[in-house]
Design a protein around this motif. Structure first.
Motif, mmCIF file in Angstrom:
data_model
loop_
_atom_site.group_PDB
_atom_site.id
_atom_site.type_symbol
_atom_site.label_atom_id
_atom_site.label_comp_id
_atom_site.label_asym_id
_atom_site.label_seq_id
_atom_site.Cartn_x
_atom_site.Cartn_y
_atom_site.Cartn_z
ATOM 1 N N ASN A 360 0.917 -1.154 0.001
ATOM 2 C CA ASN A 360 0.197 0.013 0.062
ATOM 3 C C ASN A 360 0.735 1.335 -0.049
ATOM 4 O O ASN A 360 0.151 2.437 0.032
ATOM 5 C CB ASN A 360 -1.069 0.127 1.225
ATOM 6 N N THR A 361 2.022 1.099 0.044
ATOM 7 C CA THR A 361 2.990 2.520 -0.028
ATOM 8 C C THR A 361 3.963 2.295 -1.338
ATOM 9 O O THR A 361 4.858 3.176 -1.516
ATOM 10 C CB THR A 361 3.977 2.425 1.092
ATOM 11 N N THR A 362 3.692 1.398 -2.168
ATOM 12 C CA THR A 362 4.415 1.573 -3.439
ATOM 13 C C THR A 362 4.090 2.438 -4.435
ATOM 14 O O THR A 362 3.008 2.654 -4.872
ATOM 15 C CB THR A 362 4.333 -0.129 -4.128
ATOM 16 N N ASP A 363 5.189 2.742 -4.984
ATOM 17 C CA ASP A 363 5.109 3.964 -6.157
ATOM 18 C C ASP A 363 5.032 3.377 -7.483
ATOM 19 O O ASP A 363 4.476 3.931 -8.448
ATOM 20 C CB ASP A 363 6.319 4.982 -6.073
ATOM 21 N N SER A 364 5.713 2.354 -7.846
ATOM 22 C CA SER A 364 5.798 1.969 -8.817
ATOM 23 C C SER A 364 6.015 0.206 -9.418
ATOM 24 O O SER A 364 6.680 -0.264 -8.221
ATOM 25 C CB SER A 364 7.215 2.525 -9.749
ATOM 26 N N ILE A 365 5.272 -0.367 -10.135
ATOM 27 C CA ILE A 365 5.512 -1.711 -10.321
ATOM 28 C C ILE A 365 5.507 -1.951 -11.871
ATOM 29 O O ILE A 365 4.975 -1.381 -12.663
ATOM 30 C CB ILE A 365 3.976 -2.334 -10.000
ATOM 31 N N ILE A 366 6.515 -3.022 -12.088
ATOM 32 C CA ILE A 366 6.660 -3.534 -13.687
ATOM 33 C C ILE A 366 6.110 -4.826 -13.591
ATOM 34 O O ILE A 366 6.628 -5.709 -12.755
ATOM 35 C CB ILE A 366 8.050 -3.196 -13.689
ATOM 36 N N LEU A 367 5.517 -5.497 -14.499
ATOM 37 C CA LEU A 367 5.099 -6.610 -14.837
ATOM 38 C C LEU A 367 5.085 -6.986 -16.329
ATOM 39 O O LEU A 367 5.125 -6.069 -17.227
ATOM 40 C CB LEU A 367 3.497 -6.667 -14.314
ATOM 41 N N GLY A 368 5.069 -8.339 -16.615
ATOM 42 C CA GLY A 368 4.863 -8.750 -18.007
ATOM 43 C C GLY A 368 6.061 -9.040 -18.606
ATOM 44 O O GLY A 368 7.109 -8.800 -18.156
ATOM 45 N N SER A 369 6.091 -9.936 -19.619
ATOM 46 C CA SER A 369 7.288 -10.315 -20.265
ATOM 47 C C SER A 369 6.912 -10.395 -21.801
ATOM 48 O O SER A 369 5.759 -10.639 -22.091
ATOM 49 C CB SER A 369 8.024 -11.809 -20.019
ATOM 50 N N GLU A 370 7.958 -10.479 -22.765
ATOM 51 C CA GLU A 370 7.564 -10.619 -24.216
ATOM 52 C C GLU A 370 7.153 -11.794 -24.580
ATOM 53 O O GLU A 370 6.319 -11.917 -25.559
ATOM 54 C CB GLU A 370 8.838 -10.129 -25.084
ATOM 55 N N GLU A 371 7.519 -12.771 -23.951
ATOM 56 C CA GLU A 371 7.403 -14.393 -24.272
ATOM 57 C C GLU A 371 6.041 -14.784 -23.848
ATOM 58 O O GLU A 371 5.510 -15.563 -24.626
ATOM 59 C CB GLU A 371 8.517 -15.161 -23.969
ATOM 60 N N LEU A 384 -3.402 -0.853 -4.091
ATOM 61 C CA LEU A 384 -2.105 0.167 -4.307
ATOM 62 C C LEU A 384 -2.615 1.514 -4.323
ATOM 63 O O LEU A 384 -2.740 2.314 -5.224
ATOM 64 C CB LEU A 384 -1.819 -0.241 -5.743
ATOM 65 N N LYS A 385 -2.982 2.102 -3.117
ATOM 66 C CA LYS A 385 -3.469 3.520 -3.072
ATOM 67 C C LYS A 385 -2.413 4.640 -3.116
ATOM 68 O O LYS A 385 -2.741 5.695 -3.740
ATOM 69 C CB LYS A 385 -3.751 3.620 -1.463
ATOM 70 N N LEU A 386 -1.304 4.312 -3.159
ATOM 71 C CA LEU A 386 -0.036 5.418 -3.522
ATOM 72 C C LEU A 386 0.648 5.061 -4.883
ATOM 73 O O LEU A 386 1.549 5.826 -5.202
ATOM 74 C CB LEU A 386 0.790 5.433 -2.464
ATOM 75 N N LEU A 387 0.138 4.164 -5.590
ATOM 76 C CA LEU A 387 0.974 3.722 -6.826
ATOM 77 C C LEU A 387 0.760 4.880 -7.908
ATOM 78 O O LEU A 387 -0.332 5.331 -7.988
ATOM 79 C CB LEU A 387 0.352 2.405 -7.489
ATOM 80 N N PRO A 409 -6.186 4.809 -7.036
ATOM 81 C CA PRO A 409 -6.615 6.220 -7.371
ATOM 82 C C PRO A 409 -5.418 7.018 -7.566
ATOM 83 O O PRO A 409 -5.847 8.324 -8.262
ATOM 84 C CB PRO A 409 -7.360 6.525 -5.877
ATOM 85 N N SER A 410 -4.099 7.021 -7.304
ATOM 86 C CA SER A 410 -3.164 8.081 -7.355
ATOM 87 C C SER A 410 -2.333 7.791 -8.550
ATOM 88 O O SER A 410 -1.424 8.357 -8.990
ATOM 89 C CB SER A 410 -2.220 7.954 -6.120
ATOM 90 N N LEU A 411 -2.688 6.673 -9.513
ATOM 91 C CA LEU A 411 -2.125 6.402 -10.533
ATOM 92 C C LEU A 411 -1.595 7.647 -11.703
ATOM 93 O O LEU A 411 -2.881 8.042 -11.983
ATOM 94 C CB LEU A 411 -2.564 5.166 -11.517
#
Length: 719
Positions: A360-371, A384-387, A409-411
């Motif tokens: 709930n305090t995370t700013d940035s998330i990276i997901l997924g792959s090309e394959e 993810l209120k602060l993302l 909500p903060s995206l």
């Protein structure tokens, strides 16, 4: 030997010339280079910036400049408090090098020591006990050659047989780790490793609620157990001052919590490019102050919440380039201070609901792959209120719905690629604070007029590299703050008049099969033929004492006119690959096409004697359409203007010089009349000759009269 010498020469060629040796420069070994170095310019500092580099690489993959999330850089503060200038020695290990002899020649007051193994130099072993003599050592870097590259490959072995309690930064790359029996502690083989068991050895550690209990493991003979444990890992117990530990490409295949026991000051742990497949429970419980953890480029098959439990100070987590296939609510423990989590380039197929509820305090998330395509379920991002930034690669979903994006909500920045053929009219209502939306390579073919409803704060919209062939009129009217629009690499042939709002500062329409006509007359070439460029800010420490050096970023962005990105015609056939603006102006001669013109002054040859008014009269004004003016023309214009200004100033100086000469002549005339008056007074006893002289000069104007007395005492005019 030849290769080793080459590496040594290559190494010394990169040493900054401005750095000087310290006092005992003559005692530096021949295999080493000794110099003073700032701590922020070492590789150690680079490893602390991996959180920013991760986001930078992700943004570059989408062809956009990065607006990265900035964090408090405690590492820089630590450097400023500590000794920032280090006495550094970089040594090359060659075939004939004896490490003990080499270390005896290195000065004892060295602060940073780097040992680099040369190719084909054979097996070399360095013991920690050999470094006990360097009591001021803060940074130690060991770099070997590629492990197991050949059958007789050279290996660099680091044996941990002593504790270096003062060492703060340890970097091990392509090194074989080996533990010594002197530092190896024997554990009770019948006891099970639980939290209670760990507390026996770490009585000051924080309590945690997870306890692992399971079937007993296989009991091995004591000698076999000791040998297996000794060969599998090296314990860093006793390195209590370590702030950064990097073990990269060291063929590490197993983790034990005992490896990091007692590292209470450790903040940066990098275990990338190894052969790790599993993480044991509470593996990092011995490093409670860990802020950055990287397990990238391994073979991890699963992530459970007990694996990373206890890292309450963690701010950056990198689990990219591994092999786990799903994320659920049982994957991650609470991370109350986590800022960036990188799960990219993993074969994750689905993200279950409530997976990130503890972040709930995370700013940035990276997901997924090309394959591997990634699927999302309803409420996947709840909590993810602060993302602020979310990056998803290769997302495969039939319809992008509002329920999928609930919980953020903060995206502000949303980056998507994959296969998203349809977007609901209210899909972005839950993320109405978005400022940057990138949906390139998403296989989008149709857009409805209310697709982006609710995005009143959106500034950048990228829909490039899709299959869009029609844009409904009024699509961008609901985006009052839109500044940049990317529609390149689509299937657009025409758009309705007035579809682009006046708020736009950049529009990219290139690589579309445009059907050229005068209906495009409202297009503005100075906005469409633009690119966005990243420019480094000038930081002047000498003159303004660093006032211009901002703390947020060292770069700024500007728009550059570039005719190469102009949209090209695909029809009529005779104008294929011709610029749209050129065809409208030269071929169609569209009367409605009136691009904004720029005034250009061309200078003609002038001399210094010509006045400023003459220069203005002789200057020729010409107007050239904006699509034919590039950056070089602009520089030429500025040069001409500057030259004209210099000529004008020269003429002003010339006129001023003439005025000074005139005043000087007037002064000489006055002094001459004054001398005549004195002569007359001497001969005529004080006759008021000055009045007559003035009257004559006034009456005759320009002509100057001269008088003198003759031999009889009478005044006579002399012509």
């Amino acid at each position: 030997m030849c290769c080793s010498l080459f590496y040594y020469l290559l190494l010394t060629s990169f040493i900054p010339i401005s750095y000087t040796l310290w006092e005992n420069e003559k005692l530096c070994p021949l295999q080493c280079t000794c110099y003073l170095q700032h701590l922020t310019e070492t590789s150690i500092y680079r490893y602390t910036q991996q959180d920013k580099e991760a986001e930078k690489h992700q943004s570059e993959a989408f062809g956009h400049e990065n607006n990265e999330v900035l964090y408090d850089d405690d590492f820089i503060a630590t450097f400023e408090e500590a000794k920032s200038i280090l006495r550094t020695a970089v040594c090359m290990i060659q075939t004939e090098t004896e490490l003990k002899d080499l270390l005896r020649k290195v000065q004892k007051d060295v602060n940073a020591l780097t040992l680099i193994q040369g190719s084909d130099s054979g097996n070399k072993t360095l013991k920690a006990s050999d470094l006990v003599q360097f009591q001021d050592l803060l940074v130690l870097e060991l770099q070997g050659v590629k492990l197991k590259e050949q059958q007789n490959a050279s290996n660099f072995v680091y044996e941990v047989d002593a504790s270096l309690t003062w060492l703060e930064y340890l970097n091990l790359e392509r090194v074989t780790l080996k533990n010594s029996l002197r530092s190896f502690r024997v554990f009770d083989k019948d006891e099970e490793v639980t939290v209670e068991y760990v507390k026996k050895f770490l009585p000051n550690s924080k309590p945690i609620a997870f306890v692992k209990k399971g079937p007993p493991t296989e009991i091995l003979p004591y000698k076999e157990y000791v040998e297996q444990m000794k060969n599998n890992f090296a314990s860093f117990k006793g390195f209590e001052s370590l702030v950064l530990l990097r073990i990269s490409d060291c063929d590490l295949n197993t983790l034990y919590w005992e490896i990091f026991e007692g590292l209470s000051k450790l903040e940066y742990l990098i275990l990338d490019r190894n052969h790790l497949k599993f993480i044991p429970d509470f593996a990092f419980y011995g490093a409670p102050k860990l802020k950055s953890l990287s397990l990238a480029h391994n073979y991890l098959l699963n992530i459970q919440l007990t694996h990373l439990a206890g890292l309450l100070e963690l701010e950056y987590l990198d689990l990219s380039h591994n092999n786990f296939s799903e994320l659920s609510e049982l994957s991650l423990p609470p991370f109350p201070k986590l800022k960036l989590a990188n799960f990219g380039d993993n074969p994750v197929t689905v993200i279950f609901p409530n997976t990130f509820e503890v972040l709930n305090t995370t700013d940035s998330i990276i997901l997924g792959s090309e394959e591997t395509p990634l699927s999302l379920l309803t409420n996947s991002f709840v909590g993810l209120k602060l993302l602020k930034k979310l990056t998803i690669r290769n997302l495969k979903i039939k319809v992008l719905q509002k329920e999928i994006l609930v919980g953020m909500p903060s995206l502000k920045e949303f980056i998507l690629t994959g296969d998203i053929p349809k977007i609901d009219f209210d899909a972005f209502m839950e993320v109405n604070n978005l400022e940057k939306l990138i949906m390139n390579q998403c296989n989008i073919s149709r857009l409805s007029v209310d697709t982006f409803m609710g995005l009143n704060r959106l500034k950048i919209l990228d829909l490039s590299k899709n299959n869009i062939d029609f844009i409904p009129p009024g699509l961008f009217d609901i985006l009052p703050n839109l500044r940049e629009l990317y529609l390149s690499n689509n299937h657009l042939k025409e758009v309705s008049k007035g579809i682009f709002p006046n708020t736009l500062r950049l529009i990219r329409l290139d690589n579309n099969p445009w059907q050229c006509s005068c209906d495009m007359s409202d297009w503005k070439p100075m906005i469409i033929n633009r690119i966005k460029r990243k420019i480094a800010k000038i930081c002047n420490q000498e003159f303004d004492k660093g006032i211009s050096c901002g703390k947020d970023t060292s770069f700024t962005y500007t728009y550059i006119f570039e005719p190469k990105v102009a949209p090209k015609c695909a029809s009529p056939p005779e104008y294929i690959n011709h610029s749209v603006f050129h065809v409208m102006r030269k071929q169609f001669k569209c009367s409605a096409y009136k691009p904004k013109l720029r005034k250009i002054k061309k200078q003609k040859n002038t001399s210094l004697e010509v006045t400023a008014k003459t220069i203005d009269v002789s200057t020729e004004n010409s107007y050239v359409s904006d699509e034919e003016n590039n950056f070089n023309n602009k520089q030429s214009i500025e040069t001409n203007r500057h030259s004209i200004e210099l000529n004008r100033q020269s003429n002003e100086l010339h006129r001023h010089s003439i005025e000074l000469n005139r005043q000087s002549n007037d002064l000489n005339t006055f002094l001459s009349s004054q001398n005549n008056r004195d002569v007359y007074n001497k001969w005529n006893g004080g006759l008021n000759f000055s009045q007559k002289s003035v009257e004559l000069n006034t009456r005759n104007g320009i002509r100057k009269k001269k008088f003198r007395k003759n031999s009889f005492g009478k005044i006579k005019k002399v012509l």
